[in-house]
Design an enzyme around this catalytic site. Structure first.
Site, PDB file in Angstrom:
ATOM      1  N   GLU A  92      -4.778 -17.936  -5.168  1.00 47.61           N
ATOM      2  CA  GLU A  92      -3.902 -18.534  -4.162  1.00 47.61           C
ATOM      3  C   GLU A  92      -4.593 -18.609  -2.810  1.00 47.61           C
ATOM      4  O   GLU A  92      -5.428 -17.769  -2.479  1.00 47.61           O
ATOM      5  CB  GLU A  92      -2.659 -17.653  -3.979  1.00 47.61           C
ATOM      6  CG  GLU A  92      -1.879 -17.469  -5.241  1.00 47.61           C
ATOM      7  CD  GLU A  92      -0.716 -16.500  -5.057  1.00 47.61           C
ATOM      8  OE1 GLU A  92      -0.357 -16.199  -3.902  1.00 47.61           O
ATOM      9  OE2 GLU A  92      -0.179 -16.055  -6.073  1.00 47.61           O
ATOM     10  N   CYS A 112      -7.005  -7.416  -8.346  1.00 48.23           N
ATOM     11  CA  CYS A 112      -7.533  -6.422  -7.405  1.00 48.23           C
ATOM     12  C   CYS A 112      -7.514  -5.056  -8.076  1.00 48.23           C
ATOM     13  O   CYS A 112      -6.637  -4.759  -8.870  1.00 48.23           O
ATOM     14  CB  CYS A 112      -6.657  -6.382  -6.151  1.00 48.23           C
ATOM     15  SG  CYS A 112      -7.321  -5.332  -4.836  1.00 48.23           S
ATOM     16  N   CYS A 116      -2.635  -0.871  -4.827  1.00 49.11           N
ATOM     17  CA  CYS A 116      -1.654  -0.566  -3.781  1.00 49.11           C
ATOM     18  C   CYS A 116      -0.241  -0.831  -4.306  1.00 49.11           C
ATOM     19  O   CYS A 116       0.023  -1.856  -4.919  1.00 49.11           O
ATOM     20  CB  CYS A 116      -1.933  -1.393  -2.524  1.00 49.11           C
ATOM     21  SG  CYS A 116      -3.588  -1.109  -1.859  1.00 49.11           S
ATOM     22  N   CYS A 119       1.842  -4.125  -3.395  1.00 51.91           N
ATOM     23  CA  CYS A 119       1.156  -5.422  -3.411  1.00 51.91           C
ATOM     24  C   CYS A 119       1.270  -6.109  -4.771  1.00 51.91           C
ATOM     25  O   CYS A 119       1.041  -5.493  -5.816  1.00 51.91           O
ATOM     26  CB  CYS A 119      -0.312  -5.207  -3.057  1.00 51.91           C
ATOM     27  SG  CYS A 119      -1.284  -6.716  -3.150  1.00 51.91           S
ATOM     28  N   GLY A 167      -6.986  -9.957  -3.563  1.00 50.85           N
ATOM     29  CA  GLY A 167      -8.230  -9.223  -3.721  1.00 50.85           C
ATOM     30  C   GLY A 167      -8.619  -8.369  -2.531  1.00 50.85           C
ATOM     31  O   GLY A 167      -8.031  -8.465  -1.458  1.00 50.85           O
ATOM     32  N   SER A 222      -5.986  -1.999   6.560  1.00 50.70           N
ATOM     33  CA  SER A 222      -4.633  -1.797   6.044  1.00 50.70           C
ATOM     34  C   SER A 222      -4.501  -0.310   5.741  1.00 50.70           C
ATOM     35  O   SER A 222      -5.107   0.184   4.795  1.00 50.70           O
ATOM     36  CB  SER A 222      -4.419  -2.639   4.794  1.00 50.70           C
ATOM     37  OG  SER A 222      -4.742  -3.989   5.074  1.00 50.70           O
ATOM     38  N   LEU A 223      -3.716   0.394   6.528  1.00 52.95           N
ATOM     39  CA  LEU A 223      -3.810   1.854   6.496  1.00 52.95           C
ATOM     40  C   LEU A 223      -2.945   2.507   5.414  1.00 52.95           C
ATOM     41  O   LEU A 223      -3.428   3.296   4.630  1.00 52.95           O
ATOM     42  CB  LEU A 223      -3.484   2.422   7.871  1.00 52.95           C
ATOM     43  CG  LEU A 223      -4.267   3.674   8.252  1.00 52.95           C
ATOM     44  CD1 LEU A 223      -5.759   3.423   8.129  1.00 52.95           C
ATOM     45  CD2 LEU A 223      -3.919   4.131   9.651  1.00 52.95           C
ATOM     46  N   CYS A 341       1.055 -12.123  -0.766  1.00 53.18           N
ATOM     47  CA  CYS A 341      -0.172 -12.243  -1.532  1.00 53.18           C
ATOM     48  C   CYS A 341       0.047 -11.966  -3.012  1.00 53.18           C
ATOM     49  O   CYS A 341       0.648 -10.979  -3.396  1.00 53.18           O
ATOM     50  CB  CYS A 341      -1.232 -11.337  -0.915  1.00 53.18           C
ATOM     51  SG  CYS A 341      -1.661  -9.873  -1.790  1.00 53.18           S
TER      52      CYS A 341
HETATM   53  N1  SAH Z   1      -7.081  -6.110   0.222  1.00 51.74           N
HETATM   54  C1  SAH Z   1      -7.062  -6.512   1.599  1.00 51.74           C
HETATM   55  C2  SAH Z   1      -6.609  -7.950   1.815  1.00 51.74           C
HETATM   56  C3  SAH Z   1      -5.453  -8.429   0.999  1.00 51.74           C
HETATM   57  S1  SAH Z   1      -3.877  -7.724   1.401  1.00 51.74           S
HETATM   58  C4  SAH Z   1      -6.203  -5.557   2.403  1.00 51.74           C
HETATM   59  O1  SAH Z   1      -5.617  -4.654   1.827  1.00 51.74           O
HETATM   60  O2  SAH Z   1      -6.166  -5.678   3.619  1.00 51.74           O
HETATM   61  C5  SAH Z   1      -3.541  -8.366   3.015  1.00 51.74           C
HETATM   62  C6  SAH Z   1      -2.461  -7.625   3.767  1.00 51.74           C
HETATM   63  O3  SAH Z   1      -1.199  -7.801   3.134  1.00 51.74           O
HETATM   64  C7  SAH Z   1      -2.699  -6.124   3.853  1.00 51.74           C
HETATM   65  O4  SAH Z   1      -2.494  -5.701   5.178  1.00 51.74           O
HETATM   66  C8  SAH Z   1      -1.640  -5.555   2.930  1.00 51.74           C
HETATM   67  O5  SAH Z   1      -1.272  -4.267   3.320  1.00 51.74           O
HETATM   68  C9  SAH Z   1      -0.512  -6.563   3.093  1.00 51.74           C
HETATM   69  N2  SAH Z   1       0.432  -6.604   1.998  1.00 51.74           N
HETATM   70  C10 SAH Z   1       0.188  -6.521   0.677  1.00 51.74           C
HETATM   71  N3  SAH Z   1       1.332  -6.596  -0.023  1.00 51.74           N
HETATM   72  C11 SAH Z   1       2.325  -6.750   0.881  1.00 51.74           C
HETATM   73  C12 SAH Z   1       3.746  -6.893   0.778  1.00 51.74           C
HETATM   74  N4  SAH Z   1       4.379  -6.884  -0.399  1.00 51.74           N
HETATM   75  N5  SAH Z   1       4.447  -7.039   1.927  1.00 51.74           N
HETATM   76  C13 SAH Z   1       3.820  -7.045   3.120  1.00 51.74           C
HETATM   77  N6  SAH Z   1       2.500  -6.925   3.275  1.00 51.74           N
HETATM   78  C14 SAH Z   1       1.754  -6.773   2.171  1.00 51.74           C
END
Ligand code: SAH
Length: 352
Positions: A92, A112, A116, A119, A167, A222-223, A341
């Site tokens: 995407e 990925c 997480c 996600c 990813g 992304s913490l 995402c």
């Molecule tokens: N892997 C990388 C980039 C992809 S995720 C990363 O973790 O940064 C991009 C952002 O989307 C990250 O900040 C992640 O925490 C956030 N994210 C993922 N799933 C989400 C969700 N369901 N709602 C809100 N933010 C989300």
């Protein structure tokens, strides 16, 4: 086996490839222009390249790896795309209209490995890394879409790129440095590093490599937790790297690239929106050149977790702001088109 992608070549590699096929040196520049300026997807679009050279290139390389299979436009203008790759996998990309330009949100992997909990992309695990050309071709398609359907009030071709699609960019070190080089090279996309943002969940190995490579682009961390335990619970794989090290590397990167590192914080009701978490986050963010971006959770269809309500978001932000931390709230676009995402791909996988 698919052929190598011409778009994966850095500019210095195009000249020898063209030379080997009998093309004069200046042809390499033309070819690079078709790739990165004119967004060519078909060999016959390269009008000023002699037909025999085009045919020889076509024999050796593929020009197109992505086929658009779905395009959705949200009521807020967000455009979301699903592309099929040569092996049938899908990824995407998103166009997010900003005030004066568009932001392109790109994918770096199919699936990925970071797992997480909040996600959508994480759910199926990692399928494979994208090749550099597959990542760059997302830009090609998005620019072509903007050319066909311009956003009113926007400058011609000005766009930013965020690696916030599917990813973990730092888990695809095979491609990311090449992609960044081609994006910033004068014979590539000639983008300013100011317009590029790498977002990472912060796996230690990847983060150390990025800091060593020092590409100068923006960094978002992304913490997911303000203690090691909290972080491991929501982000099992990146959580293996100690939080202190993640913060230290983020700060070092910010200092070396002379721009602040953003800490992205997903707000999940009852889980990541507690006042003591805000206070600990303020402390972490205050320890170096950081700013904070709060993202209310985008709800996934099969998930019981909920985003923090407006009052909780404000209260959380207030604690950070009072502590002197520059804090913004990301208002997610495209909620009506499942633009979080990995959501589009998942829906399609579920329906087939
Ligand atoms: N892997 C990388 C980039 C992809 S995720 C990363 O973790 O940064 C991009 C952002 O989307 C990250 O900040 C992640 O925490 C956030 N994210 C993922 N799933 C989400 C969700 N369901 N709602 C809100 N933010 C989300």
């Amino acid at each position: 086996m698919a052929k190598p992608l011409l778009r994966s070549l850095v500019p210095e590699e195009i000249a020898p490839a063209v030379g080997e096929l009998g093309g004069e040196a200046y042809r390499a520049r033309q070819v690079a222009g078709w790739l990165h300026v004119h967004d060519a997807l078909q060999w016959d679009e390269m009008r000023n390249v002699p037909r025999p050279l085009r045919a020889a290139l076509a024999e050796r390389f593929d020009l197109q790896a992505l086929t658009p299979v779905e395009r959705q436009e949200s009521s807020d203008g967000t455009r979301k795309f699903l592309f099929r790759l040569r092996d049938g996998q899908t990824v995407e990309s998103v166009i997010i209209p900003m005030e004066s330009h568009s932001t392109f949100c790109l994918s770096t992997q199919v699936g990925c490995a970071m797992a997480c909990r909040f996600c959508a992309t994480a759910r199926g695990g990692l399928v494979r890394n994208l090749e550099a050309g597959e990542i760059l071709e997302q830009i090609t398609h998005l620019r072509r879409d903007l050319a066909a359907a311009p956003i009113s009030g926007h400058g011609d071709r000005q766009f930013n790129v965020v690696f916030m699609g599917m990813g973990e960019p730092l888990d695809n070190w095979d491609a990311l440095p090449t992609v960044l080089r081609i994006m910033m090279d004068d014979d590539g996309l000639a983008m300013s590093k100011r317009r590029i943002q790498v977002s990472t969940s912060g796996p230690g190995e990847g983060l150390r490599r990025l800091v060593a490579a020092a590409p100068g682009v923006g960094l978002t961390l992304s913490l997911g937790g303000t203690t090691d335990e909290e972080r491991r619970r929501l982000m099992p794989v990146p959580g293996r790297t100690p939080l202190a090290e993640v913060i230290e590397l983020g700060a070092r990167y910010a200092r070396q690239s002379a721009r602040r590192t953003t800490i992205a914080w997903v707000l999940i009701a009852g889980k990541t929106d507690q006042p003591e978490q805000a206070r600990r986050l303020a402390k972490l963010a205050g320890s170096g050149p950081f700013k904070v971006n709060l993202i209310p959770l985008n709800v996934l269809d099969d998930d019981a977790q909920e985003p923090s309500g407006p009052a909780a978001v404000l209260a959380f932000q207030e604690i950070l702001t009072r502590a002197g931390i520059d804090t913004t709230v990301r208002l997610s676009g495209g909620r009506d088109i499942a633009a979080a995402c990995g959501q589009l791909r998942r829906r399609r996988l579920a329906s087939t």
